[in-house]
Write an enzyme that holds these catalytic residues in place. Sequence first.
Site, PDB file in Angstrom:
ATOM      1  N   CYS A  40      41.417  52.903 110.628  1.00 54.83           N
ATOM      2  CA  CYS A  40      42.297  52.633 111.986  1.00 54.83           C
ATOM      3  C   CYS A  40      43.585  53.277 111.589  1.00 54.83           C
ATOM      4  CB  CYS A  40      42.240  50.986 112.006  1.00 54.83           C
ATOM      5  SG  CYS A  40      43.048  50.423 110.782  1.00 54.83           S
ATOM      6  N   HIS A 102      48.271  44.180 105.466  1.00 57.26           N
ATOM      7  CA  HIS A 102      47.883  42.982 105.908  1.00 57.26           C
ATOM      8  C   HIS A 102      48.999  41.867 106.188  1.00 57.26           C
ATOM      9  CE1 HIS A 102      45.163  44.442 102.682  1.00 57.26           C
ATOM     10  NE2 HIS A 102      44.264  44.057 103.686  1.00 57.26           N
ATOM     11  N   CYS A 124      50.897  46.341 109.329  1.00 56.09           N
ATOM     12  CA  CYS A 124      50.181  46.876 110.645  1.00 56.09           C
ATOM     13  C   CYS A 124      50.928  46.207 112.021  1.00 56.09           C
ATOM     14  CB  CYS A 124      48.821  46.673 110.682  1.00 56.09           C
ATOM     15  SG  CYS A 124      48.154  47.238 112.286  1.00 56.09           S
ATOM     16  N   HIS A 152      42.284  34.680 102.827  1.00 59.07           N
ATOM     17  CA  HIS A 152      42.716  36.295 103.122  1.00 59.07           C
ATOM     18  C   HIS A 152      44.050  36.515 103.073  1.00 59.07           C
ATOM     19  CE1 HIS A 152      42.681  40.176 105.486  1.00 59.07           C
ATOM     20  NE2 HIS A 152      41.218  40.287 104.830  1.00 59.07           N
ATOM     21  N   GLU A 154      45.774  38.400 105.076  1.00 59.24           N
ATOM     22  CA  GLU A 154      46.653  38.329 106.253  1.00 59.24           C
ATOM     23  C   GLU A 154      46.867  37.139 106.993  1.00 59.24           C
ATOM     24  OE1 GLU A 154      44.439  40.692 109.491  1.00 59.24           O
ATOM     25  OE2 GLU A 154      45.166  39.282 111.030  1.00 59.24           O
ATOM     26  N   CYS A 223      41.950  43.150 116.789  1.00 57.87           N
ATOM     27  CA  CYS A 223      42.754  44.424 117.204  1.00 57.87           C
ATOM     28  C   CYS A 223      41.509  45.428 117.721  1.00 57.87           C
ATOM     29  CB  CYS A 223      43.093  44.893 115.861  1.00 57.87           C
ATOM     30  SG  CYS A 223      41.904  45.411 114.761  1.00 57.87           S
ATOM     31  N   SER A 251      36.683  43.358 101.992  1.00 58.54           N
ATOM     32  CA  SER A 251      37.294  43.803 103.249  1.00 58.54           C
ATOM     33  C   SER A 251      36.655  42.934 104.573  1.00 58.54           C
ATOM     34  CB  SER A 251      36.864  45.171 103.435  1.00 58.54           C
ATOM     35  OG  SER A 251      36.908  45.718 104.755  1.00 58.54           O
ATOM     36  N   ASN A 253      36.955  43.107 107.778  1.00 55.38           N
ATOM     37  CA  ASN A 253      36.254  43.818 109.009  1.00 55.38           C
ATOM     38  C   ASN A 253      35.129  44.490 108.831  1.00 55.38           C
ATOM     39  OD1 ASN A 253      36.796  46.969 108.924  1.00 55.38           O
ATOM     40  ND2 ASN A 253      38.336  46.160 107.801  1.00 55.38           N
ATOM     41  N   SER A 295      39.237  50.354 106.490  1.00 51.94           N
ATOM     42  CA  SER A 295      39.948  50.716 105.564  1.00 51.94           C
ATOM     43  C   SER A 295      39.152  51.683 104.691  1.00 51.94           C
ATOM     44  CB  SER A 295      40.242  49.273 104.620  1.00 51.94           C
ATOM     45  OG  SER A 295      39.266  48.689 104.330  1.00 51.94           O
TER      46      SER A 295
HETATM   47  S1  SF4 Z   1      42.041  46.637 111.148  1.00 52.31           S
HETATM   48 FE1  SF4 Z   1      44.184  45.651 110.445  1.00 52.31          FE
HETATM   49  S2  SF4 Z   1      45.269  47.622 109.859  1.00 52.31           S
HETATM   50 FE2  SF4 Z   1      43.726  48.178 111.421  1.00 52.31          FE
HETATM   51  S3  SF4 Z   1      44.536  48.236 113.426  1.00 52.31           S
HETATM   52 FE3  SF4 Z   1      43.263  46.327 113.231  1.00 52.31          FE
HETATM   53  S4  SF4 Z   1      44.992  44.913 112.448  1.00 52.31           S
HETATM   54 FE4  SF4 Z   1      45.901  46.950 112.191  1.00 52.31          FE
END
Ligand code: SF4
Length: 334
Positions: A40, A102, A124, A152, A154, A223, A251, A253, A295
């Site tokens: 991303c 993070h 970010c 985590h 973040e 996001c 990770s 996500n 990532s």
């Molecule tokens: S996954 Fe995390 S680093 Fe990527 S755009 Fe979303 S908030 Fe930002």
Amino acid sequence: MLNKSKDNFVVPKGTPQFSSKKKEDFVIVEIYLAKSQGFCAGVASAVDVVENALNKYGAPLYVFHEIVHNTYVVDGFRQRGVVFVEDMDEVPSGERVIFSAHGVPPKVIEKAKQRNLNVVDATCPLVTKVHNEAVKFSSHQFETVLIGHRGHQELIGTAGYVDPNLLHIVETEDDIDQLTIDPNIEVAYITQTTLSVDETKMMIEKLKRKFPRLQAPPRSDLCYATTNRQNSVKELAQICDLIIICGSPNSSNSNRLRETGEKAGCPSTIIDQAQELGMNLLKGKTKIGISSGASVPRVIVDELINRIRQEYRNVVVHEYENPEKNIVFALPDI
Ligand code: SF4
């Protein structure tokens, strides 16, 4: 119209015939690459910050926490002299330190100042947006429910921006049941950026039922990368009989992508490196979806495709234009 080979293995008409007797030679495997996947804008920017700082200042270069949660990326930087630390005390006084994508809690920034460190913040901007919401809600003295995964990085960072007397971390709907906040007052919520879209929606609906005066962030904290990648996996689940997610175990996500595939009814697995894939998983599967977390560098996906090509002669890869190709975040000064 289908032909049948001599051992009754079904071969689509027109498929080239080979002298090898392996059944795999007659199978056509279609690989569908998720439309939204891989780096991303936040990750690309954080990785560029470390790359540029390494080029400019050389090793050793200190980074607080793994710059992004990916083994390939982190090991590659480590080999080039990047030192990943979990405590500011590990960074020699006066040195340069980069904060990971993070984000970090204010006490980490404070400690870096005390140690006279030269800080480069690769947080970010979409995580910083959540930090700002947290500060605003606490300035209004709102009890604040933070939805996310305890432990985590973040979540640790974001929790640090909420007044500790007003902070309530919830991971599950059961945790919401346990909240003892007065239901008649204004209660705010914020979330980690990389959660399951569907689960978070259900948790927010539950919060609304429990706290009628619930205050929401102006825009979803999930996001664009999280939302797009999960939607793309749902699309894969409609056409594939197996989904492989590339992503590291830590990770958030990436793990949510595997769960999204499963919940959409398609067997889904996650691998950190291509060689981890057990080839027996592919047996009987002819439409394989591949996605990767925010990532994950493209090289991991390419290695996975090559690994599948080694097993099956007839592999067709379907790839789509990246709908996020124009999303870019500005780099901080280094
Ligand atoms: S996954 Fe995390 S680093 Fe990527 S755009 Fe979303 S908030 Fe930002």
